[in-house]
Design an enzyme around this catalytic site. Structure first.
Site, PDB file in Angstrom:
ATOM      1  N   SER A  74     -58.558 -18.533 102.990  1.00  0.00           N
ATOM      2  CA  SER A  74     -60.065 -18.613 101.382  1.00  0.00           C
ATOM      3  C   SER A  74     -60.500 -17.810 101.256  1.00  0.00           C
ATOM      4  CB  SER A  74     -61.005 -19.602 101.930  1.00  0.00           C
ATOM      5  OG  SER A  74     -61.086 -19.843 100.559  1.00  0.00           O
ATOM      6  N   ASP A 127     -53.337 -28.681  96.760  1.00  0.00           N
ATOM      7  CA  ASP A 127     -55.072 -27.551  97.490  1.00  0.00           C
ATOM      8  C   ASP A 127     -56.029 -28.006  95.728  1.00  0.00           C
ATOM      9  OD1 ASP A 127     -57.105 -26.297  97.930  1.00  0.00           O
ATOM     10  OD2 ASP A 127     -55.656 -24.475  99.143  1.00  0.00           O
ATOM     11  N   HIS A 169     -57.833 -27.890 100.644  1.00  0.00           N
ATOM     12  CA  HIS A 169     -57.963 -26.113 101.126  1.00  0.00           C
ATOM     13  C   HIS A 169     -58.191 -26.500 102.535  1.00  0.00           C
ATOM     14  CE1 HIS A 169     -59.331 -22.237  99.477  1.00  0.00           C
ATOM     15  NE2 HIS A 169     -60.926 -22.343 100.003  1.00  0.00           N
TER      16      HIS A 169
END
Lengths: 271, 898
Positions: free
Chosen positions: A96, A218, A247
């Site tokens: 991320s 996601d 995610h």
């Protein structure tokens, strides 16, 4: 113990001879998010685990709101960690926001990174002309407001949304826990920094080979974003979209994700 | 790719043969540079290629140094550096000779080293010899990459490119040198969060241990942590935490601030009560049966309240000071009592306090008993170590407070020196300059001033400029560094310009310094003043001490003061003289096309001859520290009068020769040109030419530079035509011999009351001719002279001839109207006035009081001689003369009475 080590709860595990792997967690989690991956690496690599500043286990006093108002602050932290450990070259696995942080750090010190594995990375979350990031400004404003008004409630809502599983799953429980560990004001600041960030213009400067890995579904990162990354990164890059959801696939779908990650870690992009 | 490496290998061999021995790494760098040059078809391998190779190579040495040299590293800055080098390399002209290389696929020898790179290699070798191999292998005599980096950084073309990328090659070099001199210290900290650095555990541990040591002692066991508030608070917090966790036994902590609020904010009236209450609280804490604690640690917090109040505005602080100190003294005593009592009953009470260095010093001054009564021990808390980036530049600010508190004496002395040593070896003028420049720097916008190199960043770099996270701390440090560099510059400047060391400075008094400063803009002395004989070496500080206005202003004031002291009755003239000098020396006196003019010309107009002479003398003493010299241009008969130095005309020497001699003898003094307006055209023209050219030509055709001399041209007239006329009328009278007469007559008080002789109405007092009953008529010329000598040894009859002043008293004068513009003085003078630096008109002196006193004195003396029955009346004409003579001789009326 050095100050940087202490501040970031730095852990180095594994005695592997194949090099150093740095695992960087994303927003709302801590180094425990890699618990499924680490056992597969320790035999071959020295694995560096740490908590990014602002994460639950870090000292909130260290969180400098100005320093971490941009992603560069985190990039400095990463470089500081590498320097502290005397790492001269590493494979960087970032999840991320930490994927983007690694990319930024590699612009400054390409020599320190042999490759970047970018898991669920996005250069920009907001939609723009000719760019689909997945979020509109109004949605983000609502999100920030919800975070500000009742952090606990927001956490319990955001965690399942983010993970993409049912409320009762272990992954959601886990993410809720780490998410709620963060001091609310810090969480809000971090979320704002992340969601308002835009590093698209910097992508061409990334010259280190990048392995872009992401879930099919996601909430935060549409698949087209990976395509965008692939197109705009300055160095070689490869995209793999996994049949996973959420995610945080390394937490929610380790069976799918870990083998993929290992493959990308072990093999380089064919020329 | 493969082909290049072949080239590189070839390059390496050819390069190493020509250059000093290189380590493999360094050779590889050069090979890559050569390969790059070859690929770009450049005729030579230049330092730019080498720098680019160093940046792109596997060894991040240069890159690290670049980052370390930055105040706040930006991940994109290094990228900018790469780009700038790439652009610079692109700009290099390609060589036609190598054009065919790539087409044919055959490779010649790589481009030869450019002269600049060869020079850089030589420098690298020199660096290697000087600093060694940076801890790699002591006996390695090959030039390594670090030395190469240092040498490359010195190259002007590289420095230029780095500047384009907003890097300072000198800063980078400093960082590089630092890492070389201390190879063990990694560059960690460049990227580290300052808040993390701030809490450097190991550092704090040491200080915490120090505090704990003190607490464990039997005597002087109450620590006062002295240092910056942030630092001491952090340490106190840690100590308190340790105690609370019972790592030091079972003692407990009572914080005054927590119980009653911060002491410094407390109302003074309540102070004692609160302290008493606090004492009770401590006692109950100790005596509480449930309490098993072995003691109580009282955390008093900041001791600032002992010396000042925070809530009071600064204006009132002065008024309340006594009250504040009194209450504080009472509080000290009360607290001491509490400590003593508690100590008696076997329970132990400790006190922990904090103070800044200044506060602690004040405590020692105002509460001398504090240390002993409270059993205090000062524990210096050093400021946290600076982050590494600035290490190479050794900010001195960090050294100031370090460990100075081991004893009170040390505290005091170091605090005092630190206050004074801002610019220890700077002279006054340079300190002023330094302070001024520093003030300017501080005033300018912080970002521009302190990060000058960081501003010009291209658009893409500005996205996400690193936050100002490190700013406050960095800025403070940069400020210190900036001030330090600035001071260094001024020190250099001062050392260059001013004579330091040796005995001279110690001999120079303050005023002489200031006098010297008046000459601020004068060039440094070409040669020492020859005839300074016995006078302080005035040349010692005639460098461009300071051309800044403020310095001049203070000098001007000083000069005014000294001139006014010397010639009290002409304050306006003194101010005008000082103003003219200051103006002339501050650079306004530029001679067209001749650069700065050092000589100054002033016309002293007006009739106050004595005042003018004294002014010239005082000016010379104030500015040069040596006496003035007078050259008479007109009158052939002069002698040495009352000790002042006169140039006596000799046969065959013209007036100009005498002036030239005076200049040659000592160009650092005031040269008075007397009798100028009576002079012939030749002299006049020569002097005008001298003023214009800065050189005076004597009658033999030799010229002499006017140097720094101040020329005072004496003009007996003020420049108003009326005065001129009067002067000419009266001059013959002034030259006439003295004809004094003493008339003795009987005292006739009824008919002749004493009339005041003040200046306003003495004109009406015509000499009375009603001497019908005169008994005696004697020519007393001689005896009068004797009398006069009795009263005043210094004045001679001869000299009084010059006293024209007594004749001008009657006239109404306007002071200070410079007449050049509105009147028509003699042509020779008006021409002069135009080209000289300034004209100062001396106000005529009011002789009333003087004459009255002369009259009184004479009357009294004669009265004594003649006996009680005779009144003595002194004729006004005689009075004028007597007064004039006395005046010219420089004797005031008061001394005449003596």
């Amino acid at each position: 113990m050095g100050i940087v080590e202490e501040a970031h709860n730095l852990r180095v595990v594994g005695e592997g001879k194949r090099g150093v792997i740095v695992l960087a967690h994303g927003f709302g989690t801590d180094q425990s998010v890699w618990k499924h991956l680490v056992p597969h690496l320790v035999a071959d690599y020295r694995v560096v685990l740490f908590d990014t500043m602002g994460a639950g286990p870090t000292n909130p006093d260290y969180f400098d709101f100005t320093r971490y108002a941009t992603l560069e602050g985190y990039a400095f932290d990463l470089l500081a960690i590498l320097q502290e450990l005397g790492v001269s070259s590493c494979i960087y696995v970032g999840h991320s926001v930490s994927a983007v942080i690694g990319a930024l750090a590699s612009i400054s010190r390409p020599d320190l990174f042999s490759k970047l594995v970018l898991l669920s990375a996005s250069p920009r979350y907001l939609n723009d002309v000719d760019y689909y990031g997945g979020f509109e400004q109004e949605e983000l404003d609502e999100l920030f407001e919800a975070m500000g008004s009742n952090y606990k409630a927001w956490c319990s809502g955001f965690a399942p949304l983010c993970i993409g599983g049912d409320m009762e799953s272990v992954a959601v429980q886990e993410f809720s826990r780490t998410l709620f560990n963060i001091r609310p004001d810090i969480a809000l600041s971090v979320a704002q920094t992340i969601f308002q960030s835009d590093v698209r213009s910097l992508l061409p400067l990334v010259t280190v080979p990048c392995h872009i890995v992401q879930s099919t579904k996601d909430l935060a990162v549409p698949v087209v974003v990976s395509e965008y990354l692939h197109k705009h990164l300055g160095g070689d890059s490869i995209v793999e979209v996994m049949p996973s959801e959420g995610h945080l696939p390394q937490l929610s779908s380790p069976d799918i994700v870990i083998p993929v990650l290992l493959r990308h870690i072990q093999r380089d992009i064919a020329v | 790719m493969r082909a290049y490496s072949a080239t590189a290998a070839a390059a390496a061999t050819s390069l190493t043969s020509a250059a000093p021995p290189l380590t493999p790494d360094a050779a590889a760098v050069l090979s890559r540079a050569a390969a790059d040059a070859s690929r770009r078809r450049h005729a030579h391998t230049t330092p730019l290629h080498a720098a680019a190779a160093l940046l792109s190579g596997p060894a991040p040495l240069l890159r690290d140094a670049c980052v370390a040299g930055l105040a706040s590293p930006h991940p994109l800055r290094c990228r900018a550096l790469d780009l700038c080098f790439a652009v610079a390399l692109d700009r290099l002209p390609t060589s036609t000779e190598n054009q065919h290389l790539h087409d044919g696929g055959t490779f010649h020898a790589p481009p030869p080293l450019s002269n600049a790179l060869a020079a850089a290699l030589k420098r690298a070798y020199a660096h290697h010899r000087r600093i060694g191999s940076g801890g790699v292998e002591a006996d390695d005599h090959r030039v390594g990459v670090p030395h190469l980096v240092l040498a490359i950084l010195d190259d002007p073309s590289v420095a230029r490119v780095m500047r384009e990328a907003s890097f300072s090659s000198t800063a980078v070099k400093a960082a590089m040198l630092r890492s070389l001199s201390d190879p063990a210290a990694p560059d960690s900290g460049v990227y580290v969060n300052t808040r993390v650095l701030h809490r450097q555990a190991s550092h704090r541990e040491e200080e915490v241990n120090k505090v704990v040591e003190v607490l464990k002692r039997g005597k002087k066991r109450n620590p006062v942590l002295v240092g910056d508030t942030v630092d001491v608070d952090a340490v106190v917090q840690e100590v308190v935490t340790m105690i609370q966790r019972q790592r030091l036994g079972t003692a407990r902590v009572i914080s005054f601030a927590r119980e009653f609020g911060d002491l410094v904010d407390l109302d003074r009236a309540e102070l004692i009560t609160k302290i008493k209450e606090f004492g009770e609280a401590i006692r109950s804490e100790l005596l509480a049966p449930a309490s098993k604690s072995a003691g109580v640690v009282v955390n008093l917090g900041n001791l600032q309240w002992l010396v000042e109040e925070r809530s009071v505005p600064p204006g009132e602080q002065e008024k309340r000071r006594d009250m504040v100190l009194d209450t504080a003294r009472a509080a000290v005593a009360e607290m001491a009592r509490i400590l003593k009592q508690s100590g008696e009953c076997d329970h132990r009470v400790w006190v922990i306090g904090t103070a800044t260095c200044a506060t602690y010093l004040k405590c020692q001054v105002y509460h001398p008993a504090l240390e002993s009564e409270w059993d205090l021990q000062a524990v210096p808390i050093t400021p946290r170590p600076p982050p590494p980036p600035s290490l190479g530049l050794t900010p001195s600010a960090n050294g100031v407070n370090r460990g100075i508190l081991s004893s009170s004496v040390e505290v005091l002395s170091s605090a005092m020196t630190s206050a004074m040593q801002r610019a220890p070896s700077l002279c006054n003028a340079c300190v002023d300059g330094y302070e001024l420049e520093r003030a300017e720097n501080t005033a300018s916008p912080a970002a521009v001033a302190f990060h000058p190199t960081e501003q010009p960043m291209s658009q893409w770099l500005q996205i996400g400029t690193p936050s100002t996270a490190r700013a406050p701390f960095d800025r403070a440090q940069d400020k210190a560094r900036e001030a330090d560099e600035l001071r260094g510059r001024w020190l250099d400047r001062c050392a260059q310009l001013h004579f330091h060391g040796g005995r001279a400075p110690s001999m120079v008094t303050c005023s002489e310094w200031n006098g010297a400063n008046v000459l601020g803009s004068m060039q440094a002395l070409p040669h020492a003043p020859a005839a300074a004989g016995g006078v302080v070496d005035t040349g010692l500080a005639l460098g461009p001490a300071s051309t800044t206005r403020p310095a001049c202003d203070t000098d001007e004031k000083m000069l005014v003061k000294r001139l006014t002291e010397a010639v009290r009755w002409q304050p306006e003239a003194a101010a005008a003289v000082a103003g003219t000098i200051a103006k002339a020396k501050s650079g306004e006196g530029k001679r067209p096309g001749m650069g700065l003019k050092a000589d100054t010309w002033i016309l002293f107009a007006g009739h106050d001859v004595a005042g003018k002479m004294k002014m010239a003398e005082a000016l010379s003493m104030a500015v040069f520290g040596t006496g003035a010299v007078t050259v008479r241009l007109g009158c052939p008969t002069t002698g040495d009068i009352d000790g002042r130095e006169f140039i006596v005309p000799c046969r065959g020497r013209t007036a100009l020769d005498r002036v030239a001699d005076a200049i040659r003898a000592n160009p650092f003094r005031v040269i008075v040109l007397d009798g100028f307006d009576q002079d012939d055209r030749v002299v006049h023209a020569s002097i005008v030419r001298a003023i214009e050219s800065g050189r005076l030509v004597d009658s033999h055709g030799r010229d002499v530079a006017l140097g720094s001399a101040i020329f005072v041209v004496m003009s007996p007239c003020s420049s108003s035509p009326d005065d001129m006329r009067r002067y000419q009328e009266e001059a013959p009278f002034a030259d006439s011999p003295w004809n004094l007469e003493l008339r003795v007559r009987q005292k006739t008080p009824k008919r002749r009351p004493e009339q005041p002789l003040d200046g306003g109405d003495y004109r009406r007092m015509k000499p009375r001719k009603d001497s019908a009953r005169e008994l005696l008529r004697l020519d007393l010329n001689l005896s009068m002279c004797e009398d006069h000598t009795d009263e005043d040894d210094e004045s001679g009859g001869e000299e009084s001839r010059n006293s024209s002043s007594d004749l001008t008293v009657e006239h109404e004068h306007e002071y200070g109207q410079l007449a050049a513009a509105k009147s028509s003085p003699p042509s020779s003078l008006s021409e002069l006035i135009k080209i000289i630096n300034g004209t100062v008109v001396f106000k005529p002196v009011d002789f009333g009081p003087l004459k009255r006193s002369v009259s009184d004195v004479v009357s009294a003396k004669f009265g004594d001689v003649a006996g009680g029955g005779w009144s003595v009346h002194v004729d006004d004409g005689v009075l004028d003369r007597l007064g004039g003579a006395a005046w010219t001789a420089g004797v005031s009326a008061t001394s005449l009475e003596a």
